[in-house]
Design a protein around this motif. Sequence first.
Motif, short mmCIF file in Angstrom:
data_model
loop_
_atom_site.label_atom_id
_atom_site.label_comp_id
_atom_site.label_asym_id
_atom_site.label_seq_id
_atom_site.Cartn_x
_atom_site.Cartn_y
_atom_site.Cartn_z
N LYS A 58 -12.73 -17.41 8.32
CA LYS A 58 -12.34 -18.61 9.07
C LYS A 58 -12.08 -19.82 8.18
O LYS A 58 -11.27 -20.68 8.51
N ASP A 106 -9.36 -22.54 9.39
CA ASP A 106 -10.03 -23.44 10.34
C ASP A 106 -11.42 -23.79 9.80
O ASP A 106 -12.44 -23.30 10.31
N ALA A 117 -15.37 -22.81 11.06
CA ALA A 117 -16.23 -22.04 10.17
C ALA A 117 -17.56 -22.75 9.96
O ALA A 117 -18.64 -22.12 10.01
#
Length: 312
Positions: free
Chosen positions: A168, A172, A176
């Motif tokens: 992640k 993003d 995360a």
Amino acid sequence: MSTNDCQTVQRHLSAYHDGELSAAQNEAIAKHVGYCSACAAELASFESLGSAFDQSPVLARPSDLWQRIERELPAPAEPVTLSRRPVMLSGRFVTWIRESPYGAGLVSMAASVLVLLGAGLWYGEERGGVKEMGSGGAMAMHSHDGEEAMSAEHMVEFAGVMNDYLQKLPSDPDAAEQMLLSKYNGETVDSDGAVKLVGYRPIISGGLPEGYSLASTSVLKMPCCTCVKAVCKRSDGSTLVLFEHDDEEAAWFGDRPSSMAMCGDKDCCLVDLDSSIAATWKQGSRSVTAVGVRDQEEVATLVNWLGNRVES
């Protein structure tokens, strides 16, 4: 592989041969030794030395050993008062120990008892000072073994969580970070707040290199330890995360490829994260793991900067 890499690996070969390194370090050194003939030869020398030691003969007990011991025993002074008389074995008792088949067994048994007592004291200290070996002692030892098994189970789960986090993080980073905060009871803090929770001031409280800014600091209660996590932003908006922790990052990244390298003045364990790398190094009494690093040069920049902040 550069000369510096070989020097780094060779400094760890003895610990590698003795099985004292983390799983990531073991994998990195095994991979390097697999294609580097110089380091492989150095490792072979450790193995040859160990083999020679194992095969060395045990010296036989001299036939006149007891006579030598008797000759070295001091003769009692006469006259002496009872309170000052040295503790001596009688001549008959010494003769019985030397000549009787039971005497040799008694000496052997006494030596064994001493060894077992020493091992028991060491084991008790190592296991947290177990005082009794009755049912309560057995329960304490069983509980400790259970804790070790639970820790191993948690570390496997943690490696899976970290894998999701790494997937992640590039696309993003906010999602995360929120995932880790939720999973491990994360608490966003400043430097003073971190001191209250972990007992030390975070290494990033001394500032970051030019081109980096601190986005947030939090404390996470992870399976390995309670650690400080600092989310840093580069000038281009990309994310770099620094974990400051007590353990040596034994299994954070599962079976991802890793290698040992010299970064600045530190030995670093580098882990391949596909589009980036992770790097772990010792900083004083703790360890620092940088996640989302671009290359080894960036690791060296962080190592040198943070090292100077600690020293100053």
